[in-house]
Design an enzyme around this catalytic site. Structure first.
Site, mmCIF file in Angstrom:
data_model
loop_
_atom_site.group_PDB
_atom_site.id
_atom_site.type_symbol
_atom_site.label_atom_id
_atom_site.label_comp_id
_atom_site.label_asym_id
_atom_site.label_seq_id
_atom_site.Cartn_x
_atom_site.Cartn_y
_atom_site.Cartn_z
ATOM 1 N N CYS A 1 0.834 -1.194 0.000
ATOM 2 C CA CYS A 1 0.000 0.000 0.000
ATOM 3 C C CYS A 1 0.874 1.251 0.000
ATOM 4 O O CYS A 1 2.091 1.190 0.115
ATOM 5 C CB CYS A 1 -0.949 0.024 1.192
ATOM 6 N N ARG B 1 5.403 -0.141 -4.843
ATOM 7 C CA ARG B 1 5.091 -0.899 -3.643
ATOM 8 C C ARG B 1 4.089 -2.022 -3.902
ATOM 9 O O ARG B 1 3.937 -2.918 -3.083
ATOM 10 C CB ARG B 1 4.547 0.037 -2.558
ATOM 11 N N TRP C 1 -3.144 -2.459 -1.521
ATOM 12 C CA TRP C 1 -2.865 -3.872 -1.779
ATOM 13 C C TRP C 1 -3.797 -4.656 -0.868
ATOM 14 O O TRP C 1 -3.733 -4.533 0.349
ATOM 15 C CB TRP C 1 -1.405 -4.199 -1.475
ATOM 16 N N ASN D 1 -2.560 1.827 5.793
ATOM 17 C CA ASN D 1 -1.679 0.710 5.458
ATOM 18 C C ASN D 1 -1.630 -0.213 6.662
ATOM 19 O O ASN D 1 -1.495 0.255 7.792
ATOM 20 C CB ASN D 1 -0.256 1.182 5.158
ATOM 21 N N GLY D 2 -1.681 -1.521 6.426
ATOM 22 C CA GLY D 2 -1.572 -2.462 7.539
ATOM 23 C C GLY D 2 -2.867 -3.224 7.773
ATOM 24 O O GLY D 2 -3.729 -3.321 6.893
ATOM 25 N N GLU E 1 16.426 -18.866 -5.040
ATOM 26 C CA GLU E 1 16.160 -17.489 -5.464
ATOM 27 C C GLU E 1 15.814 -17.434 -6.951
ATOM 28 O O GLU E 1 14.932 -16.675 -7.366
ATOM 29 C CB GLU E 1 17.382 -16.614 -5.161
ATOM 30 N N LYS F 1 12.359 -15.891 -8.413
ATOM 31 C CA LYS F 1 12.307 -14.832 -9.412
ATOM 32 C C LYS F 1 11.395 -15.216 -10.580
ATOM 33 O O LYS F 1 10.602 -14.421 -11.068
ATOM 34 C CB LYS F 1 13.706 -14.516 -9.940
ATOM 35 N N GLU G 1 7.791 -15.104 -9.454
ATOM 36 C CA GLU G 1 7.315 -13.764 -9.151
ATOM 37 C C GLU G 1 6.875 -12.996 -10.387
ATOM 38 O O GLU G 1 5.834 -12.335 -10.375
ATOM 39 C CB GLU G 1 8.419 -12.953 -8.449
ATOM 40 N N HIS H 1 14.870 -37.968 -3.524
ATOM 41 C CA HIS H 1 14.017 -38.147 -2.352
ATOM 42 C C HIS H 1 12.601 -37.649 -2.592
ATOM 43 O O HIS H 1 11.891 -37.296 -1.645
ATOM 44 C CB HIS H 1 14.641 -37.451 -1.144
ATOM 45 N N LYS I 1 6.080 -4.442 -2.737
ATOM 46 C CA LYS I 1 7.520 -4.279 -2.541
ATOM 47 C C LYS I 1 7.903 -4.431 -1.075
ATOM 48 O O LYS I 1 8.872 -5.102 -0.741
ATOM 49 C CB LYS I 1 7.947 -2.901 -3.056
#
Length: 604
Positions: free
Chosen positions: A2, A27, A74, A98-99, A476, A480, A483, A499, A599
């Site tokens: 947000c 963000r 968001w 926000n929150g 990572e 990526k 995302e 396994h 973000k």
């Protein structure tokens, strides 16, 4: 997550509020809106989706005035929609938030007699403030009483119709700053929101709330006591919200890494002494254990740090996902050091872990990109990564700067603990100083990687493999790809394939491995032969010696610069970043603002 921006003065504010919202797009958000106080009334405009949709609403139905608050949302409580978009209204009150208000259900029950329009916790907050105004006393008293009833994480901007000359704001758990201008005062989630308006900011501390008028700021602490907070002059934030010649912020930030790594390394390395400059407060020579806590990409940077601290410095390291750390009730040695890793320094779960460790008596250090952040202020030691503002939601340059900083700390710890002599330290310092050049050389592979990505774009699933320090790089790399391309991807330690995960390999499944020539190379290639035998399409990121050794055992081999153990993870990460970027580009997804992501994750 947000974004909030607010302005109070004598000139009209809508165009500047919209500019502030555009600066907050990085963000992550799914709706936007603003509220304006003018001529003794408050009105608002809202839209689902991108800011351009809000601009279209304002074109058809203009709104302007000298006081306003604006928001990019968001979604947490309630799906993305115009009804759930901020600002919310309740009687005389308009609010942006926000929150998460954790006790919103309890407050909603208390206010069951009121008519609610949305599914959000924010609307409940507006109703509670309006309800408290009904109970009498001054509006400022009413706002204070309402704030005392909220539990959770929030940053709030509040307009009250009866006081159009004021903006109320509050912060608990989510960052918030107020800015000072000539005959104006400002409110923003971060420096970026206010960069075009002022460079003089006051960062509200935990539990603070404030009353803004055009020529004054009154700040109160958690107990309602008036307090003074320092003014911070923030330079340069107005210069970076520009893609330059690049198509996306993410691509720009990938290509900035030779420079950002040089800045990181120059902060921690002492070239005159060929050593490492550590904050004196760390005392890495005396601790028993290091605890690294982080989320997402920062967690994978911490995983690389774990390998480096143990292999180079001989110090035991635990690493935890921040969202789980407190809840497993970890047994903590008071002679341990906790290092929290966060780009923003505001990540809610990581911040909560930091506070948990401080209460347990541990020394704490924050490795962050924003030295004015909450973590930097609350940790015993604040350590910068100096990557500069990162706009793309998918982290690139912050990740490599985090790894580089942790590598420097590992070398310094190795020297302090007697694990490295001066010659060994000097060798590591020389190797690290050569890293920006190797990264620049890695970027020359972009065209070849783009070709590989074009074939990867048709896949429905992909697997990333590695061993040793390449395991977090595989994790990572998978993150990526997920995302920004929305292709399902999983990262694994290559030895774990047998396994269970190998059951998912079928004809044509892409398997991407990071394996520079090292002591684990042959084992990794053996694992690649296992998946190749089951029809996988194997893509190997390696170095020149690795390519020669792999021969025709892989379908595609991408050669990156040869690098020593301490810097190889960063060199390999560049290849994974470019692969994800070009795959997303081929699929036409929103590279800088991928769906459902934000973000800075400032809620748990």
């Amino acid at each position: 997550m947000c974004g909030i921006v607010g302005i109070i003065g004598s000139k009209t504010v809508t165009s500047r509020l919209m500019a502030g919202l555009r600066r907050l797009e990085y963000r992550g958000y799914d709706s936007a809106g603003l509220a304006i106080a003018a001529d003794g009334a408050i009105d608002r405009r809202r839209a689902k989706g991108k800011i351009v949709n809000l601009e279209a609403v304002l074109t058809v139905d203009p709104l302007d005035g000298p006081v306003g608050i604006a928001h990019t949302r968001w979604a947490t409580h309630g799906a993305p929609s115009v009804t759930n978009a901020h600002p919310h209204r309740a009687g005389r009150v308009a609010i942006v938030h926000n929150g998460i208000i954790e006790n919103f259900a309890e407050i909603r029950e208390k206010l069951a007699h009121r008519n609610l329009e949305s599914d959000t916790d924010t609307e409940i907050a507006a109703h509670l403030i309006d309800h408290e105004i009904d109970q009498g006393g001054t509006i400022q008293d009413a706002v204070g009483r309402a704030l005392a009833q909220f539990r959770g994480a929030y940053a709030l901007g509040i307009l009250v119709e009866d006081e159009p000359h004021r903006i109320y704001c509050a912060r608990r758990g989510s960052p918030l700053a107020v800015g000072i201008g000539k005959g104006e005062r400002y409110l923003g989630s971060d420096a970026m929101a206010l960069a075009a308006l002022t460079d003089q900011l006051i960062y509200l501390e935990e539990g603070d709330w404030a009353v803004l008028e055009s020529d004054s700021i009154q700040i109160f602490d958690d107990n309602g006591t008036p307090v003074e907070r320092d003014i911070t002059v923030v330079r340069g934030a107005d210069d970076i919200a520009d893609k330059g010649s690049f198509d996306h912020f993410m691509l720009k930030e990938i290509h900035e890494q030779p420079d950002t790594l040089a800045r990181t390394l120059s902060h921690y390395l002492d070239l005159a002494a060929m050593g490492v400059s550590l904050p004196e407060e760390l005392d890495l020579g005396q601790i028993n254990r290091i605890v690294i806590v982080a989320c997402g990409t920062a967690f994978y940077a911490g995983m690389v740090g774990q390998y480096l601290f143990e292999q180079i410095a001989g110090v035991a390291v635990d690493i935890d996902i921040a969202s789980e750390f407190r809840y497993r009730e970890p047994v903590l040695d008071p002679n341990s050091l906790m290092i929290v890793v966060s780009q923003s320094g505001e990540t809610a779960d990581t911040l909560a872990a930091l506070r948990y460790a401080k209460e347990a008596g541990l020394k704490t250090a924050a490795l962050v990109n924003v030295m004015t952040s909450t973590m930097a202020r609350e940790a015993d030691v604040a350590m910068p990564i100096n990557a500069g503002p990162e706009i793309g939601v998918a982290s690139t340059k912050a990740f490599t700067s985090q790894v580089a900083a942790l590598a420097c700390l590992a070398v310094g710890a190795g020297e302090l603990r007697g694990k490295l002599d001066s010659d060994s330290v000097a060798t590591h310092v020389r190797e690290l100083m050569g890293l920006p050049t190797k990264v620049a050389d890695s970027l020359k592979s972009a065209a070849e990687i783009a070709t590989i990505a074009g074939t990867l774009a048709g896949a429905s699933s992909a697997f990333f493999l590695g061993r040793g320090t390449m395991v977090p790089i595989a994790l990572e790399g998978a993150l990526k790809l997920k995302e920004i391309s929305y292709i399902h991807a999983e990262g694994y330690a290559a030895g774990e394939l047998k396994h269970g995960p190998i059951a998912l390999i079928e004809d044509g499944t892409p398997v991407i491995a990071s394996a520079p020539m090292d002591g684990l190379f042959e084992k990794t290639v053996s694992n690649l032969q296992e998946v190749a035998a089951r029809g996988a399409r194997v893509i190997l990121f390696t170095d020149a010696e690795g390519k020669a050794a792999a021969g025709d055992q892989v379908d595609t081999c991408l050669v990156l610069p040869t690098a020593p153990m301490i810097s190889a993870p960063i060199v390999q990460a560049i290849g994974q970043q470019l692969l994800a970027y070009h795959t997303a580009l081929a699929l036409g997804t929103d590279v800088d603002q991928p769906r459902n992501l934000a973000k800075s994750v400032t809620v748990e």
